[in-house]
Design a protein around this motif. Sequence first.
Motif, PDB file in Angstrom:
ATOM      1  N   GLN A  93       0.822  -1.203   0.000  1.00 14.57           N
ATOM      2  CA  GLN A  93       0.000   0.000   0.000  1.00 14.57           C
ATOM      3  C   GLN A  93       0.862   1.261   0.000  1.00 14.57           C
ATOM      4  O   GLN A  93       0.515   2.254  -0.643  1.00 14.57           O
ATOM      5  CB  GLN A  93      -0.954  -0.001   1.178  1.00 14.57           C
ATOM      6  N   ILE A  94       1.973   1.231   0.699  1.00 15.88           N
ATOM      7  CA  ILE A  94       2.884   2.372   0.669  1.00 15.88           C
ATOM      8  C   ILE A  94       3.381   2.590  -0.756  1.00 15.88           C
ATOM      9  O   ILE A  94       3.425   3.724  -1.242  1.00 15.88           O
ATOM     10  CB  ILE A  94       4.044   2.174   1.668  1.00 15.88           C
ATOM     11  N   LEU A  95       3.733   1.504  -1.435  1.00 13.84           N
ATOM     12  CA  LEU A  95       4.137   1.621  -2.838  1.00 13.84           C
ATOM     13  C   LEU A  95       3.008   2.196  -3.691  1.00 13.84           C
ATOM     14  O   LEU A  95       3.242   3.078  -4.527  1.00 13.84           O
ATOM     15  CB  LEU A  95       4.558   0.253  -3.394  1.00 13.84           C
ATOM     16  N   LEU A  96       1.801   1.714  -3.468  1.00 16.08           N
ATOM     17  CA  LEU A  96       0.657   2.178  -4.256  1.00 16.08           C
ATOM     18  C   LEU A  96       0.375   3.658  -4.016  1.00 16.08           C
ATOM     19  O   LEU A  96       0.201   4.426  -4.961  1.00 16.08           O
ATOM     20  CB  LEU A  96      -0.586   1.342  -3.921  1.00 16.08           C
ATOM     21  N   PHE A  97       0.354   4.074  -2.754  1.00 16.96           N
ATOM     22  CA  PHE A  97      -0.037   5.448  -2.420  1.00 16.96           C
ATOM     23  C   PHE A  97       1.073   6.477  -2.597  1.00 16.96           C
ATOM     24  O   PHE A  97       0.783   7.663  -2.720  1.00 16.96           O
ATOM     25  CB  PHE A  97      -0.539   5.522  -0.977  1.00 16.96           C
ATOM     26  N   HIS A  98       2.339   6.045  -2.587  1.00 15.53           N
ATOM     27  CA  HIS A  98       3.424   7.020  -2.620  1.00 15.53           C
ATOM     28  C   HIS A  98       4.314   6.918  -3.850  1.00 15.53           C
ATOM     29  O   HIS A  98       5.040   7.863  -4.143  1.00 15.53           O
ATOM     30  CB  HIS A  98       4.275   6.906  -1.353  1.00 15.53           C
ATOM     31  N   VAL A  99       4.274   5.782  -4.551  1.00 15.84           N
ATOM     32  CA  VAL A  99       5.127   5.621  -5.723  1.00 15.84           C
ATOM     33  C   VAL A  99       4.287   5.486  -6.996  1.00 15.84           C
ATOM     34  O   VAL A  99       4.465   6.240  -7.946  1.00 15.84           O
ATOM     35  CB  VAL A  99       6.058   4.389  -5.565  1.00 15.84           C
ATOM     36  N   GLU A 140      -9.504  15.867   5.272  1.00 12.98           N
ATOM     37  CA  GLU A 140      -8.097  15.919   5.670  1.00 12.98           C
ATOM     38  C   GLU A 140      -7.750  14.769   6.619  1.00 12.98           C
ATOM     39  O   GLU A 140      -6.685  14.156   6.493  1.00 12.98           O
ATOM     40  CB  GLU A 140      -7.773  17.266   6.318  1.00 12.98           C
ATOM     41  N   ALA A 141      -8.647  14.474   7.556  1.00 13.48           N
ATOM     42  CA  ALA A 141      -8.403  13.361   8.479  1.00 13.48           C
ATOM     43  C   ALA A 141      -8.324  12.040   7.712  1.00 13.48           C
ATOM     44  O   ALA A 141      -7.469  11.191   7.999  1.00 13.48           O
ATOM     45  CB  ALA A 141      -9.496  13.298   9.536  1.00 13.48           C
ATOM     46  N   THR A 142      -9.196  11.881   6.728  1.00 12.54           N
ATOM     47  CA  THR A 142      -9.176  10.663   5.918  1.00 12.54           C
ATOM     48  C   THR A 142      -7.904  10.614   5.079  1.00 12.54           C
ATOM     49  O   THR A 142      -7.259   9.571   4.968  1.00 12.54           O
ATOM     50  CB  THR A 142     -10.418  10.603   5.005  1.00 12.54           C
ATOM     51  N   ARG A 143      -7.526  11.735   4.511  1.00 10.47           N
ATOM     52  CA  ARG A 143      -6.316  11.785   3.693  1.00 10.47           C
ATOM     53  C   ARG A 143      -5.078  11.464   4.536  1.00 10.47           C
ATOM     54  O   ARG A 143      -4.152  10.806   4.063  1.00 10.47           O
ATOM     55  CB  ARG A 143      -6.158  13.149   3.047  1.00 10.47           C
ATOM     56  N   ASN A 144      -5.060  11.918   5.787  1.00  8.64           N
ATOM     57  CA  ASN A 144      -3.916  11.653   6.666  1.00  8.64           C
ATOM     58  C   ASN A 144      -3.720  10.166   6.932  1.00  8.64           C
ATOM     59  O   ASN A 144      -2.616   9.732   7.249  1.00  8.64           O
ATOM     60  CB  ASN A 144      -4.059  12.412   7.985  1.00  8.64           C
ATOM     61  N   ASN A 145      -4.779   9.381   6.812  1.00 14.99           N
ATOM     62  CA  ASN A 145      -4.651   7.935   6.989  1.00 14.99           C
ATOM     63  C   ASN A 145      -3.807   7.295   5.896  1.00 14.99           C
ATOM     64  O   ASN A 145      -3.308   6.187   6.067  1.00 14.99           O
ATOM     65  CB  ASN A 145      -6.027   7.268   7.019  1.00 14.99           C
ATOM     66  N   PHE A 146      -3.657   7.989   4.761  1.00 14.08           N
ATOM     67  CA  PHE A 146      -2.915   7.435   3.631  1.00 14.08           C
ATOM     68  C   PHE A 146      -1.482   7.948   3.554  1.00 14.08           C
ATOM     69  O   PHE A 146      -0.739   7.530   2.684  1.00 14.08           O
ATOM     70  CB  PHE A 146      -3.651   7.733   2.318  1.00 14.08           C
ATOM     71  N   THR A 147      -1.093   8.841   4.473  1.00 17.87           N
ATOM     72  CA  THR A 147       0.300   9.279   4.516  1.00 17.87           C
ATOM     73  C   THR A 147       1.150   8.153   5.076  1.00 17.87           C
ATOM     74  O   THR A 147       0.629   7.213   5.689  1.00 17.87           O
ATOM     75  CB  THR A 147       0.465  10.536   5.393  1.00 17.87           C
ATOM     76  N   LEU A 148       2.452   8.262   4.899  1.00 22.26           N
ATOM     77  CA  LEU A 148       3.350   7.227   5.422  1.00 22.26           C
ATOM     78  C   LEU A 148       3.190   7.089   6.934  1.00 22.26           C
ATOM     79  O   LEU A 148       3.032   5.979   7.455  1.00 22.26           O
ATOM     80  CB  LEU A 148       4.798   7.558   5.054  1.00 22.26           C
ATOM     81  N   GLY A 149       3.178   8.223   7.624  1.00 21.53           N
ATOM     82  CA  GLY A 149       3.000   8.196   9.081  1.00 21.53           C
ATOM     83  C   GLY A 149       1.641   7.637   9.472  1.00 21.53           C
ATOM     84  O   GLY A 149       1.523   6.872  10.437  1.00 21.53           O
ATOM     85  N   GLY A 150       0.612   8.016   8.731  1.00 21.33           N
ATOM     86  CA  GLY A 150      -0.740   7.526   9.007  1.00 21.33           C
ATOM     87  C   GLY A 150      -0.854   6.025   8.810  1.00 21.33           C
ATOM     88  O   GLY A 150      -1.496   5.329   9.599  1.00 21.33           O
ATOM     89  N   GLN A 151      -0.199   5.525   7.767  1.00 19.85           N
ATOM     90  CA  GLN A 151      -0.248   4.084   7.520  1.00 19.85           C
ATOM     91  C   GLN A 151       0.495   3.308   8.602  1.00 19.85           C
ATOM     92  O   GLN A 151       0.022   2.260   9.048  1.00 19.85           O
ATOM     93  CB  GLN A 151       0.325   3.765   6.136  1.00 19.85           C
ATOM     94  N   ILE A 152       1.634   3.817   9.024  1.00 18.49           N
ATOM     95  CA  ILE A 152       2.391   3.138  10.082  1.00 18.49           C
ATOM     96  C   ILE A 152       1.615   3.196  11.399  1.00 18.49           C
ATOM     97  O   ILE A 152       1.531   2.206  12.127  1.00 18.49           O
ATOM     98  CB  ILE A 152       3.796   3.744  10.207  1.00 18.49           C
ATOM     99  N   LYS A 153       1.010   4.350  11.698  1.00 15.18           N
ATOM    100  CA  LYS A 153       0.205   4.491  12.918  1.00 15.18           C
ATOM    101  C   LYS A 153      -0.985   3.524  12.869  1.00 15.18           C
ATOM    102  O   LYS A 153      -1.280   2.845  13.852  1.00 15.18           O
ATOM    103  CB  LYS A 153      -0.294   5.928  13.056  1.00 15.18           C
TER     104      LYS A 153
END
Length: 182
Positions: A93-99, A140-153
């Motif tokens: 998912q990190i690859l999908l959302f960030h790369v 914004e709260a939903t979008r933060n769930n897809f950040t790297l930090g949000g995904q790790i959290k």
Amino acid sequence: MEEQQTPFKAAVQPGLTIGLVSLAITYIAYFIDSTLLASGWFGLVAIVLFFVLIIYFGRQYRAELGGFMSFGTAFNFSFIAIIISGIISIVGQILLFHVIDPSLPDVLADASVQNTLEIMESFGANPDNMSTEQLDEMREATRNNFTLGGQIKNFGFGLVVYAIIALILGAILKKRDKSLDY
């Protein structure tokens, strides 16, 4: 006499398999229609498939153990398999959302907010009563769930959920040898 695998060793292959299946389903849904990833139906199908696969692999492991498995062994097997699967999923998912598609978090945030508004409306609430600021905060709260930090959290919080799921699966998979009862 063949040596039995520990729950950890036995859970590695199923965990890898479930993680890769989960990742494949996520990517297939993304390629079909990326908004499917924000759908409640997609989540429900993924959870059902996840439970079916864990139970299938757990029963295979129980058969390897001679048809019986304690609750502790079943819990350990399930928990390790779920963690391995989760790690594979989060990396994918990190690859999908960030790369692969960095704009996807915005698309999914918009789709999630829209789904939330539709659910509110189905329960009789009027989404038009929400201010623009409230909608922006939700997005914004939903979008933060897809950040790297949000995904790790979320993965960290997910460990608690994984443990609860493993407890349920441990109860399903355990089987006591009643011939040992006196």
